[in-house]
Design a protein around this motif. Structure first.
Motif, mmCIF file in Angstrom:
data_model
loop_
_atom_site.group_PDB
_atom_site.id
_atom_site.type_symbol
_atom_site.label_atom_id
_atom_site.label_comp_id
_atom_site.label_asym_id
_atom_site.label_seq_id
_atom_site.Cartn_x
_atom_site.Cartn_y
_atom_site.Cartn_z
ATOM 1 N N THR A 58 66.991 33.101 -91.192
ATOM 2 C CA THR A 58 66.774 34.442 -91.729
ATOM 3 C C THR A 58 65.335 34.853 -91.457
ATOM 4 N N VAL A 95 69.248 48.030 -90.582
ATOM 5 C CA VAL A 95 68.538 47.079 -91.431
ATOM 6 C C VAL A 95 67.941 45.958 -90.568
ATOM 7 N N LYS A 131 74.246 45.431 -93.452
ATOM 8 C CA LYS A 131 73.986 46.173 -94.678
ATOM 9 C C LYS A 131 72.890 45.502 -95.499
ATOM 10 N N ARG A 132 72.732 44.186 -95.281
ATOM 11 C CA ARG A 132 71.686 43.449 -95.988
ATOM 12 C C ARG A 132 71.348 42.196 -95.190
ATOM 13 N N ASN A 134 70.327 39.204 -96.696
ATOM 14 C CA ASN A 134 70.241 38.074 -97.626
ATOM 15 C C ASN A 134 71.601 37.402 -97.790
#
Length: 295
Positions: A58, A95, A131-132, A134
């Motif tokens: 990440t 994103v 969308k994210r 995490n």
């Protein structure tokens, strides 16, 4: 009974030994990169990678997907490219990027899937706008990308947006990129919507089967990578004939999706080509033995 078992074991031995020598089993079993200077060795579909670098799971503008595969390894130039493109995607309104397979820790033929992705210079980028960033490891195993071409392969779906176009264009304009594989419908749509005065970069966008949920970026051999085999013909050579749009629209819409009836008796089928998963270490460049043996 004992004699029978002994004979059976001897009969089975050659196949067991042969399986043990398969390059994808040997290189695929390595969980970390070789402790060597970074070097792509051989060709994109017949080689290995020394000193590959792991893309962090990440980052501020990306997430690596399907972590259980351990295929988020690449040449340092590829890792830098992916980080740069993910930042560009953010500037374009996404994103970031969800990044699929790059290479195994030491490259080479994979235990499943791809024929290429062997030298750390190929990477799959999902067409699903994140969308994210995490997602848990479990999320990354369950989540799937989205198709951007229709089932009949003739057009893009409503999933396709201008941002998809701009992200792929940005990738194509990067001088490190040799070519980008995508669905034919995507290439056709990009040809239709590109400005007529700015289409040379479209030659890098290459239509191919099986790429409706991601696009596959292939980098050029890095400067000084003496063991890396340049793909022929290069996109630079192909671009002398234009941007690939006329040929794409003609061949994919006509001959591929609606093939003409044969006018001649079909020739005898060509001999079956071996899949990279059938390669032994002896089939790969000799330097791959050092990659395999390295700590």
């Amino acid at each position: 009974m004992i004699r029978f078992l002994a004979i059976a074991a001897l009969v089975a031995l050659p196949s067991a030994v042969q399986a043990e020598k398969l390059a994808n089993k040997l290189l695929g079993a390595k969980t970390v990169a070789s402790q060597q200077a970074s070097m792509p060795i051989g060709s994109y579909a017949k080689g290995c990678g020394a000193g590959l670098v792991q893309l962090p799971e990440t980052g501020p503008s990306w997430q690596a997907m399907r972590l259980s595969r351990n295929r988020n390894w690449g040449h340092p130039e590829m890792i830098d490219f992916l980080v740069d493109l993910s930042r560009t995607a953010q500037n374009l309104g996404w994103v970031g990027l969800y990044i699929g397979d790059i290479s195994q820790p030491r490259g080479g033929p994979m235990t499943s899937g791809h024929a290429s992705h062997q030298i750390g210079l190929d990477a799959d980028i999902w067409q699903l706008p994140p969308k994210r960033l995490n997602l848990s490891r479990a999320d990354r195993e369950k989540l799937s990308s989205i198709p951007v071409r229709s089932a009949d392969q003739k057009s893009v779906t409503q999933n396709w947006t201008r941002q998809h176009y701009e992200v792929m264009k940005a990738a194509a304009l990067d001088p490190r990129v040799d070519r980008i594989f995508t669905a034919a419908a995507v290439k056709i749509e990009m040809c239709k919507t590109a400005k007529k005065s700015d289409t040379k970069w479209l030659q890098k966008i290459r239509p191919i089967q099986g790429h409706d949920t991601h696009f596959h970026v292939r980098l050029k051999c890095p400067k000084g990578a003496r063991l890396c085999e340049t793909q022929k013909p290069t996109v630079a050579e192909l671009s002398k004939g234009g941007n690939g749009c006329d040929e794409t629209l003609m061949w994919w819409v006509t001959d591929y999706l609606n093939p003409p009836k044969p006018t001649k008796k079909p020739k005898d089928p060509a001999p079956r080509k071996r899949h990279p998963r059938e390669y032994t270490m002896a089939d790969l460049p000799k330097q791959c033995q050092d990659v395999l043996a390295s700590p």
